[in-house]
Design a protein around this motif. Sequence first.
Motif, PDB file in Angstrom:
ATOM      1  N   PRO A   1      -1.043 -16.971   7.156  1.00 26.49           N
ATOM      2  CA  PRO A   1      -2.393 -17.356   7.540  1.00 26.49           C
ATOM      3  C   PRO A   1      -2.461 -18.558   8.479  1.00 26.49           C
ATOM      4  CG  PRO A   1      -2.108 -17.497   5.143  1.00 26.49           C
ATOM      5  CD  PRO A   1      -0.833 -17.017   5.720  1.00 26.49           C
ATOM      6  N   GLU A   2      -1.483 -19.437   8.438  1.00 24.40           N
ATOM      7  CA  GLU A   2      -1.503 -20.608   9.321  1.00 24.40           C
ATOM      8  C   GLU A   2      -1.199 -20.254  10.773  1.00 24.40           C
ATOM      9  OE1 GLU A   2       0.411 -22.429   5.512  1.00 24.40           O
ATOM     10  OE2 GLU A   2       0.414 -20.503   6.510  1.00 24.40           O
ATOM     11  N   LEU A   3      -0.495 -19.159  10.976  1.00 21.96           N
ATOM     12  CA  LEU A   3      -0.032 -18.783  12.314  1.00 21.96           C
ATOM     13  C   LEU A   3      -0.713 -17.487  12.741  1.00 21.96           C
ATOM     14  CD1 LEU A   3       3.777 -19.498  11.737  1.00 21.96           C
ATOM     15  CD2 LEU A   3       2.031 -21.053  12.650  1.00 21.96           C
ATOM     16  N   GLN A   4      -1.815 -17.617  13.456  1.00 23.35           N
ATOM     17  CA  GLN A   4      -2.631 -16.468  13.841  1.00 23.35           C
ATOM     18  C   GLN A   4      -1.796 -15.415  14.571  1.00 23.35           C
ATOM     19  OE1 GLN A   4      -5.941 -17.436  16.363  1.00 23.35           O
ATOM     20  NE2 GLN A   4      -6.879 -15.446  16.071  1.00 23.35           N
ATOM     21  N   GLY A   5      -1.856 -14.193  14.077  1.00 20.79           N
ATOM     22  CA  GLY A   5      -1.142 -13.090  14.704  1.00 20.79           C
ATOM     23  C   GLY A   5       0.292 -12.925  14.240  1.00 20.79           C
ATOM     24  N   CYS A   6       0.764 -13.808  13.368  1.00 25.94           N
ATOM     25  CA  CYS A   6       2.140 -13.714  12.866  1.00 25.94           C
ATOM     26  C   CYS A   6       2.138 -12.783  11.668  1.00 25.94           C
ATOM     27  CB  CYS A   6       2.669 -15.097  12.496  1.00 25.94           C
ATOM     28  SG  CYS A   6       4.421 -15.087  12.083  1.00 25.94           S
ATOM     29  N   GLN A   7       2.585 -11.555  11.902  1.00 24.36           N
ATOM     30  CA  GLN A   7       2.528 -10.518  10.876  1.00 24.36           C
ATOM     31  C   GLN A   7       3.655  -9.529  11.086  1.00 24.36           C
ATOM     32  OE1 GLN A   7      -1.301  -8.809  11.440  1.00 24.36           O
ATOM     33  NE2 GLN A   7      -0.959  -8.390  13.584  1.00 24.36           N
ATOM     34  N   THR A   8       3.949  -8.776  10.043  1.00 22.86           N
ATOM     35  CA  THR A   8       4.992  -7.763  10.125  1.00 22.86           C
ATOM     36  C   THR A   8       4.810  -6.774   8.994  1.00 22.86           C
ATOM     37  OG1 THR A   8       7.389  -7.431  10.394  1.00 22.86           O
ATOM     38  CG2 THR A   8       6.697  -9.018   8.725  1.00 22.86           C
ATOM     39  N   GLN A   9       5.702  -5.813   8.933  1.00 26.06           N
ATOM     40  CA  GLN A   9       5.671  -4.829   7.864  1.00 26.06           C
ATOM     41  C   GLN A   9       7.092  -4.449   7.496  1.00 26.06           C
ATOM     42  OE1 GLN A   9       3.382  -1.759   9.775  1.00 26.06           O
ATOM     43  NE2 GLN A   9       5.196  -0.753  10.576  1.00 26.06           N
ATOM     44  N   GLY A  10       7.227  -3.722   6.387  1.00 28.24           N
ATOM     45  CA  GLY A  10       8.543  -3.252   5.965  1.00 28.24           C
ATOM     46  C   GLY A  10       8.395  -2.185   4.907  1.00 28.24           C
ATOM     47  N   ASP A  11       9.452  -1.409   4.733  1.00 30.35           N
ATOM     48  CA  ASP A  11       9.433  -0.343   3.730  1.00 30.35           C
ATOM     49  C   ASP A  11       9.674  -0.868   2.319  1.00 30.35           C
ATOM     50  OD1 ASP A  11       8.949   1.672   5.607  1.00 30.35           O
ATOM     51  OD2 ASP A  11      11.087   1.880   6.051  1.00 30.35           O
ATOM     52  N   SER A  12      10.337  -2.030   2.207  1.00 29.20           N
ATOM     53  CA  SER A  12      10.621  -2.620   0.906  1.00 29.20           C
ATOM     54  C   SER A  12      10.216  -4.087   0.922  1.00 29.20           C
ATOM     55  CB  SER A  12      12.116  -2.511   0.583  1.00 29.20           C
ATOM     56  OG  SER A  12      12.873  -3.335   1.456  1.00 29.20           O
ATOM     57  N   LEU A  13      10.131  -4.673  -0.264  1.00 30.75           N
ATOM     58  CA  LEU A  13       9.801  -6.089  -0.354  1.00 30.75           C
ATOM     59  C   LEU A  13      10.876  -6.929   0.333  1.00 30.75           C
ATOM     60  CD1 LEU A  13       7.862  -8.224  -1.385  1.00 30.75           C
ATOM     61  CD2 LEU A  13       9.085  -8.176  -3.575  1.00 30.75           C
ATOM     62  N   GLU A  14      12.121  -6.593   0.125  1.00 37.18           N
ATOM     63  CA  GLU A  14      13.219  -7.326   0.766  1.00 37.18           C
ATOM     64  C   GLU A  14      13.118  -7.246   2.289  1.00 37.18           C
ATOM     65  OE1 GLU A  14      18.105  -7.492   0.888  1.00 37.18           O
ATOM     66  OE2 GLU A  14      17.118  -5.993  -0.357  1.00 37.18           O
ATOM     67  N   GLU A  15      12.832  -6.063   2.812  1.00 41.92           N
ATOM     68  CA  GLU A  15      12.715  -5.892   4.260  1.00 41.92           C
ATOM     69  C   GLU A  15      11.553  -6.702   4.829  1.00 41.92           C
ATOM     70  OE1 GLU A  15      12.453  -2.396   7.661  1.00 41.92           O
ATOM     71  OE2 GLU A  15      11.917  -1.884   5.596  1.00 41.92           O
ATOM     72  N   VAL A  16      10.393  -6.650   4.177  1.00 42.16           N
ATOM     73  CA  VAL A  16       9.246  -7.385   4.707  1.00 42.16           C
ATOM     74  C   VAL A  16       9.474  -8.892   4.612  1.00 42.16           C
ATOM     75  CG1 VAL A  16       7.714  -7.602   2.683  1.00 42.16           C
ATOM     76  CG2 VAL A  16       6.747  -7.236   4.945  1.00 42.16           C
ATOM     77  N   MET A  17      10.170  -9.356   3.574  1.00 43.49           N
ATOM     78  CA  MET A  17      10.483 -10.787   3.458  1.00 43.49           C
ATOM     79  C   MET A  17      11.400 -11.233   4.597  1.00 43.49           C
ATOM     80  SD  MET A  17       8.911 -12.208   0.895  1.00 43.49           S
ATOM     81  CE  MET A  17       9.880 -13.619   0.482  1.00 43.49           C
ATOM     82  N   ASN A  18      12.416 -10.437   4.894  1.00 47.30           N
ATOM     83  CA  ASN A  18      13.306 -10.766   6.015  1.00 47.30           C
ATOM     84  C   ASN A  18      12.542 -10.739   7.340  1.00 47.30           C
ATOM     85  OD1 ASN A  18      15.603 -11.108   4.406  1.00 47.30           O
ATOM     86  ND2 ASN A  18      16.152  -8.948   4.556  1.00 47.30           N
TER      87      ASN A  18
ATOM     88  N   ASP B   1       0.854  -1.184   0.000  1.00 48.03           N
ATOM     89  CA  ASP B   1       0.000   0.000   0.000  1.00 48.03           C
ATOM     90  C   ASP B   1       0.891   1.236   0.000  1.00 48.03           C
ATOM     91  OD1 ASP B   1       0.868   0.399   2.633  1.00 48.03           O
ATOM     92  OD2 ASP B   1      -0.988  -0.350   3.520  1.00 48.03           O
ATOM     93  N   GLU B   2       0.314   2.383   0.213  1.00 48.67           N
ATOM     94  CA  GLU B   2       1.085   3.629   0.144  1.00 48.67           C
ATOM     95  C   GLU B   2       2.107   3.770   1.277  1.00 48.67           C
ATOM     96  OE1 GLU B   2      -2.822   4.810   2.239  1.00 48.67           O
ATOM     97  OE2 GLU B   2      -2.251   3.467   0.622  1.00 48.67           O
ATOM     98  N   PHE B   3       2.028   2.937   2.299  1.00 53.86           N
ATOM     99  CA  PHE B   3       2.938   3.011   3.439  1.00 53.86           C
ATOM    100  C   PHE B   3       4.081   2.006   3.363  1.00 53.86           C
ATOM    101  CE2 PHE B   3      -1.304   4.265   4.988  1.00 53.86           C
ATOM    102  CZ  PHE B   3      -1.036   5.603   5.223  1.00 53.86           C
ATOM    103  N   GLY B   4       4.002   1.050   2.442  1.00 49.02           N
ATOM    104  CA  GLY B   4       5.036   0.029   2.329  1.00 49.02           C
ATOM    105  C   GLY B   4       4.411  -1.335   2.136  1.00 49.02           C
ATOM    106  N   TYR B   5       4.977  -2.325   2.798  1.00 48.83           N
ATOM    107  CA  TYR B   5       4.532  -3.704   2.638  1.00 48.83           C
ATOM    108  C   TYR B   5       4.071  -4.276   3.973  1.00 48.83           C
ATOM    109  CZ  TYR B   5       6.801  -3.497  -1.904  1.00 48.83           C
ATOM    110  OH  TYR B   5       7.159  -3.155  -3.172  1.00 48.83           O
ATOM    111  N   TYR B   6       3.074  -5.131   3.909  1.00 49.41           N
ATOM    112  CA  TYR B   6       2.520  -5.815   5.070  1.00 49.41           C
ATOM    113  C   TYR B   6       2.496  -7.304   4.738  1.00 49.41           C
ATOM    114  CZ  TYR B   6      -1.171  -7.681   8.082  1.00 49.41           C
ATOM    115  OH  TYR B   6      -1.880  -8.437   8.960  1.00 49.41           O
ATOM    116  N   ALA B   7       2.986  -8.136   5.630  1.00 47.56           N
ATOM    117  CA  ALA B   7       3.012  -9.577   5.386  1.00 47.56           C
ATOM    118  C   ALA B   7       2.457 -10.327   6.587  1.00 47.56           C
ATOM    119  CB  ALA B   7       4.442 -10.036   5.112  1.00 47.56           C
ATOM    120  N   TYR B   8       1.798 -11.453   6.293  1.00 47.42           N
ATOM    121  CA  TYR B   8       1.318 -12.308   7.373  1.00 47.42           C
ATOM    122  C   TYR B   8       1.289 -13.756   6.906  1.00 47.42           C
ATOM    123  CZ  TYR B   8      -3.258 -12.149   5.045  1.00 47.42           C
ATOM    124  OH  TYR B   8      -4.284 -12.245   4.144  1.00 47.42           O
TER     125      TYR B   8
END
Length: 74
Positions: free
Chosen positions: A21-38, A12-19
């Motif tokens: 689905p198998e692990l409830q509440g396991c989520q994070t964010q990052g400014d770049s795709l590489e950062e959110v993947m890490n 979205d306009e703020f960066g990337y959000y990842a979660y």
Amino acid sequence: MSYKVNIIIEKDEFGYYAYCPELQGCQTQGDSLEEVMNNIKEAVELYIETLEPSEVKRLLSKEILTTSLEVTVA
């Protein structure tokens, strides 16, 4: 031990959000795709470390299907 997990990444306009689905509440964010993947890899690893082996097997054996759907809006 290695596991394969499903990861959903949204941009979205703020960066990337990842979660995971198998692990409830396991989520994070990052400014770049590489950062959110890490970040999500670290989050999943830490989450799994808190689980009992039976919980890991149960949670990571879920069948998750993804698809794209085209819709028309009037």
